[in-house]
Design an enzyme around this catalytic site. Structure first.
Site, short mmCIF file in Angstrom:
data_model
loop_
_atom_site.label_atom_id
_atom_site.label_comp_id
_atom_site.label_asym_id
_atom_site.label_seq_id
_atom_site.Cartn_x
_atom_site.Cartn_y
_atom_site.Cartn_z
CG ASP A 1 13.90 4.42 29.55
OD1 ASP A 1 14.15 4.97 30.62
OD2 ASP A 1 13.53 5.04 28.52
CG ASP B 1 15.77 5.55 34.12
OD1 ASP B 1 16.73 5.98 34.80
OD2 ASP B 1 14.76 6.22 33.87
CG ASP C 1 15.87 7.89 29.81
OD1 ASP C 1 15.30 7.65 28.74
OD2 ASP C 1 15.32 7.75 30.91
N1 DCP Z 1 8.08 5.55 33.30
C1 DCP Z 1 7.42 5.16 34.44
N2 DCP Z 1 7.90 5.49 35.67
C2 DCP Z 1 9.05 6.19 35.77
C3 DCP Z 1 9.75 6.59 34.62
C4 DCP Z 1 9.23 6.25 33.40
O1 DCP Z 1 6.38 4.52 34.34
N3 DCP Z 1 9.51 6.51 36.98
C5 DCP Z 1 7.56 5.19 32.01
C6 DCP Z 1 6.96 6.35 31.30
C7 DCP Z 1 7.41 6.21 29.91
C8 DCP Z 1 8.57 5.24 29.92
O2 DCP Z 1 8.61 4.70 31.22
O3 DCP Z 1 6.34 5.62 29.21
C9 DCP Z 1 9.86 5.86 29.55
O4 DCP Z 1 10.07 7.07 30.24
P1 DCP Z 1 11.03 8.20 29.68
O5 DCP Z 1 10.87 9.36 30.58
O6 DCP Z 1 12.40 7.66 29.51
O7 DCP Z 1 10.37 8.59 28.28
P2 DCP Z 1 10.72 8.13 26.82
O8 DCP Z 1 11.70 7.01 26.83
O9 DCP Z 1 9.42 7.89 26.17
O10 DCP Z 1 11.33 9.41 26.15
P3 DCP Z 1 12.86 9.95 26.18
O11 DCP Z 1 13.32 9.83 24.78
O12 DCP Z 1 12.76 11.36 26.61
O13 DCP Z 1 13.66 9.11 27.10
MG MG Z 2 13.54 7.12 27.84
#
Ligand code: DCP
Ligand code: MG
Length: 377
Positions: free
Chosen positions: A206, A301, A204
């Site tokens: 963020d 997000d 995704d």
């Molecule tokens: N996060 C959070 N609460 C949420 C969702 C995410 O605190 N409800 C935090 C955890 C991760 C960061 O935000 O450190 C990003 O979450 P992702 O699941 O998007 O993970 P990544 O961006 O690191 O990986 P990806 O490439 O799979 O999106």
């Molecule tokens: Mg992410």
């Protein structure tokens, strides 16, 4: 070329937040195989076992060269007997029996497919499997009541399981920033999550939104969302309200692992093409010259933070998830502090510690600063 004996000499902290983990992984063969086990554990709601495997894999990711035998691993932290056995199998036979049999297991395959639908958690996936539903097609005809999120997840299943590229992330960023600044002049947007750590793809995109004047960020989310909606960029969105003002136990003491910021979980309609199509919204019926649909669905997000909490939000949302967990574990166990995406609370002094940058937070925790590109634990 370093000898094995020298590898043993590297001192490895048991806390991932004290290690610099870049995206260069010399042990990808091992960590790829090993990462299937925490995934399976988490799909089966065994968080403890999942965490143990993730910490083991993170130590391997950190090592400066490929591992060829388990002997030099014996003195390293986080590598329990179970992980070592899996590593040994892969080094000796080229594969681990446990990993291979998990990969082939019907339950794992079904959990992966169903949990891979946006809006479907592990409990729902398990319930459906027990009802005999294992794949997408049977689900569609099953008469199960699906939530709005799950219906969107099914409709855009293929797109959402296709990695998002950095170019696509940047294209979404342009759209979001334009919308934010147009509804609130001076609003600031920062790319967070895996892309901020330098990852080339993600599941995704963020973004963190804030405004340099405290309080001006109030009401920003619904305005941004309706702007994006009116421009035709949103295929789905669900906005949660913030709850940090009404929390009784203070921002850092929340028992839930979820933070209390206002968030929008969305699915974007992103034009394909060289510029990512920031201008073009289209009606989705046209095709590109290669016969592809002219747009794709992308999970996005959005998080809104008041500027007073934005350093904590930035740190908490940059990841990796393991790095975050380890920072909170360090804070709790070594410093008697409680770290969240909102604040840092000192239990002994019984007060919140202020910070306006990530650097300050690391310093308050007595940790050496680790830049985002080295938080890929
Ligand atoms: N996060 C959070 N609460 C949420 C969702 C995410 O605190 N409800 C935090 C955890 C991760 C960061 O935000 O450190 C990003 O979450 P992702 O699941 O998007 O993970 P990544 O961006 O690191 O990986 P990806 O490439 O799979 O999106
Ligand atoms: Mg992410």
């Amino acid at each position: 070329q370093r000898s094995e004996a020298e590898v043993v000499m590297i001192s490895v902290s048991s806390y991932a937040c004290q290690r610099r983990t870049s995206l260069i992984n010399h042990n990808a063969v091992l960590t790829d195989a090993l990462s299937l086990l925490p995934h399976n554990a988490e799909l089966n709601e065994d968080e403890g076992r999942g965490l143990a495997f993730r910490r083991a894999a993170a130590v391997l990711k950190f090592l400066p060269e490929p591992v060829t035998t388990t002997t030099p691993l014996r003195g390293l932290p986080c590598l329990g007997e179970h992980s070592l056995r899996v590593i040994e199998d892969i080094l000796q036979d080229g594969a681990s029996r446990e990993v291979e049999s998990t990969k082939r297991s019907e339950r794992f395959k079904a959990l992966k497919v169903l949990n891979g639908i946006f809006g479907v958690g592990v409990k729902t996936a398990d319930r459906w499997i027990r009802a005999g539903i294992r794949y997408l097609q049977p689900l569609q005809g099953s008469g199960e009541t699906l939530s709005r999120a799950q219906r969107a997840g099914l409709r855009y299943y293929d797109d959402l399981n296709q990695p998002v590229s950095r170019a696509e992330a940047d294209a979404v960023g342009e759209i979001v920033e334009k919308a934010a600044v147009s509804v609130l002049p001076g609003a600031r947007m920062t790319l967070i999550g895996g892309f901020r750590r330098g990852k080339l793809t993600g599941h995704d995109v963020d973004f963190l939104l804030t405004h340099p004047e405290e309080g001006r960020e109030e009401g920003l989310m619904p305005k941004v969302v309706s702007r994006l909606e009116s421009e035709g960029f949103l295929l789905y969105q669900k906005t949660t309200r913030n709850s940090y003002l009404e929390s009784e136990d203070g921002p850092a003491r929340s028992s839930s692992s979820m933070d209390r910021f206002q968030k929008c979980f969305s699915i974007f309609k992103l034009s394909r093409g060289e510029e990512g199509g920031a201008e073009q919204t289209g009606n989705g019926e046209s095709l590109t010259p290669s016969g592809q649909e002219a747009w794709r669905a992308v999970r996005v997000d959005l998080v809104v933070s008041p500027v007073s909490q934005s350093a904590f939000a930035l740190l908490g949302w940059t990841g990796s998830k393991l790095f975050e967990r380890e920072m909170r574990r360090w804070a709790r166990r070594e410093k008697a502090m409680s770290l969240s995406s909102h604040a840092l609370y000192d239990t002994r002094q019984r007060r919140y510690l202020r910070a306006s940058s990530e650097e300050e937070i690391f310093a308050l925790l007595g940790l050496e600063f680790i830049p985002p590109s080295e938080r890929n634990a």
